[in-house]
Design a protein around this motif. Sequence first.
Motif, PDB file in Angstrom:
ATOM      1  N   LEU A   1      14.860   2.736  -3.836  1.00 15.71           N
ATOM      2  CA  LEU A   1      15.395   1.765  -2.877  1.00 15.71           C
ATOM      3  C   LEU A   1      14.259   1.027  -2.161  1.00 15.71           C
ATOM      4  CD1 LEU A   1      18.314   3.854  -1.302  1.00 15.71           C
ATOM      5  CD2 LEU A   1      18.484   2.032  -3.005  1.00 15.71           C
ATOM      6  N   PHE A   2      13.231   1.778  -1.778  1.00 11.83           N
ATOM      7  CA  PHE A   2      12.075   1.169  -1.125  1.00 11.83           C
ATOM      8  C   PHE A   2      11.401   0.185  -2.074  1.00 11.83           C
ATOM      9  CE2 PHE A   2       7.631   0.881   0.055  1.00 11.83           C
ATOM     10  CZ  PHE A   2       7.667   0.797   1.432  1.00 11.83           C
ATOM     11  N   ASP A   3      11.237   0.573  -3.318  1.00  9.23           N
ATOM     12  CA  ASP A   3      10.592  -0.267  -4.319  1.00  9.23           C
ATOM     13  C   ASP A   3      11.374  -1.565  -4.539  1.00  9.23           C
ATOM     14  OD1 ASP A   3       8.451  -0.504  -6.370  1.00  9.23           O
ATOM     15  OD2 ASP A   3      10.134  -0.495  -7.767  1.00  9.23           O
ATOM     16  N   GLU A   4      12.700  -1.461  -4.570  1.00  6.57           N
ATOM     17  CA  GLU A   4      13.533  -2.647  -4.737  1.00  6.57           C
ATOM     18  C   GLU A   4      13.383  -3.605  -3.551  1.00  6.57           C
ATOM     19  OE1 GLU A   4      17.457  -1.174  -5.256  1.00  6.57           O
ATOM     20  OE2 GLU A   4      17.094  -0.375  -7.278  1.00  6.57           O
ATOM     21  N   THR A   5      13.262  -3.045  -2.364  1.00  4.40           N
ATOM     22  CA  THR A   5      13.084  -3.877  -1.171  1.00  4.40           C
ATOM     23  C   THR A   5      11.753  -4.616  -1.214  1.00  4.40           C
ATOM     24  OG1 THR A   5      14.358  -2.267   0.103  1.00  4.40           O
ATOM     25  CG2 THR A   5      13.097  -3.873   1.348  1.00  4.40           C
ATOM     26  N   VAL A   6      10.705  -3.931  -1.659  1.00  5.07           N
ATOM     27  CA  VAL A   6       9.391  -4.575  -1.768  1.00  5.07           C
ATOM     28  C   VAL A   6       9.453  -5.723  -2.773  1.00  5.07           C
ATOM     29  CG1 VAL A   6       6.975  -4.252  -2.408  1.00  5.07           C
ATOM     30  CG2 VAL A   6       8.174  -2.470  -1.138  1.00  5.07           C
TER      31      VAL A   6
ATOM     32  N   GLU B   1       0.837  -1.208   0.000  1.00 14.16           N
ATOM     33  CA  GLU B   1       0.000   0.000   0.000  1.00 14.16           C
ATOM     34  C   GLU B   1       0.869   1.255   0.000  1.00 14.16           C
ATOM     35  OE1 GLU B   1      -3.069   2.114   3.091  1.00 14.16           O
ATOM     36  OE2 GLU B   1      -3.385  -0.026   2.660  1.00 14.16           O
ATOM     37  N   VAL B   2       1.913   1.260   0.826  1.00 10.22           N
ATOM     38  CA  VAL B   2       2.832   2.406   0.852  1.00 10.22           C
ATOM     39  C   VAL B   2       3.536   2.546  -0.493  1.00 10.22           C
ATOM     40  CG1 VAL B   2       4.979   3.285   1.853  1.00 10.22           C
ATOM     41  CG2 VAL B   2       3.190   2.392   3.334  1.00 10.22           C
ATOM     42  N   GLN B   3       3.925   1.420  -1.072  1.00 10.19           N
ATOM     43  CA  GLN B   3       4.576   1.452  -2.391  1.00 10.19           C
ATOM     44  C   GLN B   3       3.675   2.135  -3.422  1.00 10.19           C
ATOM     45  OE1 GLN B   3       4.720  -2.284  -4.463  1.00 10.19           O
ATOM     46  NE2 GLN B   3       6.724  -1.863  -5.340  1.00 10.19           N
ATOM     47  N   GLU B   4       2.397   1.790  -3.415  1.00 10.71           N
ATOM     48  CA  GLU B   4       1.451   2.387  -4.370  1.00 10.71           C
ATOM     49  C   GLU B   4       1.261   3.874  -4.105  1.00 10.71           C
ATOM     50  OE1 GLU B   4      -1.991   0.024  -3.766  1.00 10.71           O
ATOM     51  OE2 GLU B   4      -1.278  -1.683  -4.971  1.00 10.71           O
TER      52      GLU B   4
ATOM     53  N   THR C   1       2.601   9.637  -5.391  1.00 16.16           N
ATOM     54  CA  THR C   1       3.250  10.888  -4.984  1.00 16.16           C
ATOM     55  C   THR C   1       4.364  11.260  -5.945  1.00 16.16           C
ATOM     56  OG1 THR C   1       2.766  10.431  -2.654  1.00 16.16           O
ATOM     57  CG2 THR C   1       4.490  12.042  -3.114  1.00 16.16           C
ATOM     58  N   SER C   2       5.111  10.262  -6.396  1.00 12.06           N
ATOM     59  CA  SER C   2       6.189  10.518  -7.356  1.00 12.06           C
ATOM     60  C   SER C   2       5.635  11.049  -8.678  1.00 12.06           C
ATOM     61  CB  SER C   2       6.976   9.225  -7.596  1.00 12.06           C
ATOM     62  OG  SER C   2       8.015   9.437  -8.531  1.00 12.06           O
ATOM     63  N   GLU C   3       4.532  10.455  -9.131  1.00  9.55           N
ATOM     64  CA  GLU C   3       3.903  10.921 -10.372  1.00  9.55           C
ATOM     65  C   GLU C   3       3.356  12.339 -10.204  1.00  9.55           C
ATOM     66  OE1 GLU C   3       0.960   8.047 -11.259  1.00  9.55           O
ATOM     67  OE2 GLU C   3       2.399   6.455 -11.764  1.00  9.55           O
ATOM     68  N   LEU C   4       2.777  12.603  -9.060  1.00  6.94           N
ATOM     69  CA  LEU C   4       2.254  13.939  -8.770  1.00  6.94           C
ATOM     70  C   LEU C   4       3.385  14.971  -8.770  1.00  6.94           C
ATOM     71  CD1 LEU C   4      -0.027  15.839  -7.778  1.00  6.94           C
ATOM     72  CD2 LEU C   4       0.513  15.096  -5.449  1.00  6.94           C
ATOM     73  N   SER C   5       4.499  14.597  -8.175  1.00 10.19           N
ATOM     74  CA  SER C   5       5.658  15.498  -8.143  1.00 10.19           C
ATOM     75  C   SER C   5       6.181  15.760  -9.548  1.00 10.19           C
ATOM     76  CB  SER C   5       6.765  14.886  -7.285  1.00 10.19           C
ATOM     77  OG  SER C   5       6.320  14.663  -5.975  1.00 10.19           O
ATOM     78  N   ALA C   6       6.239  14.698 -10.355  1.00  9.83           N
ATOM     79  CA  ALA C   6       6.745  14.847 -11.722  1.00  9.83           C
ATOM     80  C   ALA C   6       5.844  15.759 -12.547  1.00  9.83           C
ATOM     81  CB  ALA C   6       6.858  13.474 -12.384  1.00  9.83           C
ATOM     82  N   SER C   7       4.519  15.599 -12.385  1.00 12.25           N
ATOM     83  CA  SER C   7       3.582  16.442 -13.131  1.00 12.25           C
ATOM     84  C   SER C   7       3.702  17.904 -12.712  1.00 12.25           C
ATOM     85  CB  SER C   7       2.146  15.951 -12.899  1.00 12.25           C
ATOM     86  OG  SER C   7       1.975  14.645 -13.378  1.00 12.25           O
ATOM     87  N   SER C   8       3.772  18.123 -11.404  1.00  7.58           N
ATOM     88  CA  SER C   8       3.891  19.505 -10.909  1.00  7.58           C
ATOM     89  C   SER C   8       5.202  20.138 -11.357  1.00  7.58           C
ATOM     90  CB  SER C   8       3.801  19.517  -9.379  1.00  7.58           C
ATOM     91  OG  SER C   8       2.585  18.980  -8.935  1.00  7.58           O
ATOM     92  N   LEU C   9       6.282  19.385 -11.264  1.00  6.79           N
ATOM     93  CA  LEU C   9       7.583  19.915 -11.646  1.00  6.79           C
ATOM     94  C   LEU C   9       7.641  20.213 -13.139  1.00  6.79           C
ATOM     95  CD1 LEU C   9      10.463  20.622 -10.845  1.00  6.79           C
ATOM     96  CD2 LEU C   9      11.098  18.231 -11.244  1.00  6.79           C
TER      97      LEU C   9
ATOM     98  N   GLY D   1      15.608  13.756  -4.536  1.00  7.66           N
ATOM     99  CA  GLY D   1      15.947  12.981  -3.347  1.00  7.66           C
ATOM    100  C   GLY D   1      14.868  11.974  -2.997  1.00  7.66           C
ATOM    101  N   PHE D   2      13.611  12.402  -3.128  1.00  2.00           N
ATOM    102  CA  PHE D   2      12.498  11.499  -2.850  1.00  2.00           C
ATOM    103  C   PHE D   2      12.512  10.293  -3.793  1.00  2.00           C
ATOM    104  CE2 PHE D   2       8.261  10.148  -4.186  1.00  2.00           C
ATOM    105  CZ  PHE D   2       7.706   9.737  -2.992  1.00  2.00           C
ATOM    106  N   ASN D   3      12.697  10.533  -5.073  1.00  2.00           N
ATOM    107  CA  ASN D   3      12.665   9.450  -6.053  1.00  2.00           C
ATOM    108  C   ASN D   3      13.811   8.462  -5.850  1.00  2.00           C
ATOM    109  OD1 ASN D   3      10.342  10.301  -7.428  1.00  2.00           O
ATOM    110  ND2 ASN D   3      11.505  11.737  -8.689  1.00  2.00           N
ATOM    111  N   ALA D   4      14.979   8.973  -5.446  1.00  2.00           N
ATOM    112  CA  ALA D   4      16.120   8.078  -5.202  1.00  2.00           C
ATOM    113  C   ALA D   4      15.814   7.126  -4.046  1.00  2.00           C
ATOM    114  CB  ALA D   4      17.375   8.896  -4.898  1.00  2.00           C
ATOM    115  N   LYS D   5      15.227   7.655  -2.987  1.00  6.03           N
ATOM    116  CA  LYS D   5      14.884   6.809  -1.841  1.00  6.03           C
ATOM    117  C   LYS D   5      13.700   5.901  -2.151  1.00  6.03           C
ATOM    118  CE  LYS D   5      16.746  10.013   1.574  1.00  6.03           C
ATOM    119  NZ  LYS D   5      16.472  10.927   2.713  1.00  6.03           N
ATOM    120  N   PHE D   6      12.789   6.398  -2.976  1.00  9.71           N
ATOM    121  CA  PHE D   6      11.639   5.571  -3.354  1.00  9.71           C
ATOM    122  C   PHE D   6      12.087   4.360  -4.174  1.00  9.71           C
ATOM    123  CE2 PHE D   6       8.247   4.791  -6.612  1.00  9.71           C
ATOM    124  CZ  PHE D   6       7.430   4.048  -5.787  1.00  9.71           C
TER     125      PHE D   6
END
Length: 310
Positions: free
Chosen positions: A277-282, A206-209, A214-222, A270-275
Amino acid sequence: MNHRTLFVAIALATSLVGSLAGAQEGAVASLPPSLSALPAVEAPADAALAALTRENALLQEKLKALESCSISSGALAAKNGKRLKEVAADIRAQRQGLTDFEGYVKWMSANIAAYSKYISAGSVAAGFAKVLPIPYAGQASVFTKFVSNAALSLSAASVSINKYLAISQQFVARVDALDLAKESSSREVSELVRFADHDLLKGMVEVQEKLASTSELSASSLSFLESLNHYIGSTDEYWAKTKSLLKNDDKKEKSFLAESTTALRNRAAGFNAKFRLFDETVKKDAPLIKSLVAYDELIHELDPKFAKAK
């Protein structure tokens, strides 16, 4: 009876006695050469007994081989316990990044309202600023909906992160307290496997999703802010068209927009880099947890004590 007949009878009797006496040394040796080469004929009962003896010997060898390669329910539980500790190590590393994710989500929530005025103004300018990456057909109502949905998405992400922080802390604490040397550890291992499958993995996915959203939202805003910042750097037409929406003086707005774009770019990176790593762990731990469940089911089949508790 004449003497010749008596002599023959005595000779035959003597020969018969000699044959019987030498039977233990081998009756075959007294046979003619052509017959002594034939194999001895076993009685049917003796042949069957010999066959059963050979079959029993083969079965004994197979049983010994199976015993040497078999594994007990206790050994399987110990293996599951060791793998649970491997998963716990990954979860502990995950937790170090979760607080950063929570901070980023809160930061985005606070800034999305500030970005909204540029998004709304951008929808007005969409009619003449064709270069802007506005995927919402320049409709102000749709941009407002985007901002509203973004706020809801960020709020849901925050809830999921906090929930997973509590679940993962409980899991790590229980695994750390697990003593595989104790006889009762098998039961605790089984309970932890089910907890990992039902609660931990569900929260993790659920956190991964939510982080992916959030990553997609950040990319769109940026993408929007960068393009808008580039556009207004070469013309004042945007400001002329949107002053009624922005209200502040151009210099402050331009400065704020540039600073916001830079801040979002840096923090999103920074968020995407850590995300990642989290995604790889999942992706690593999800199949591992499922394999633990499979082994746990096998333990329940092998051990009557677990079968009753199932």
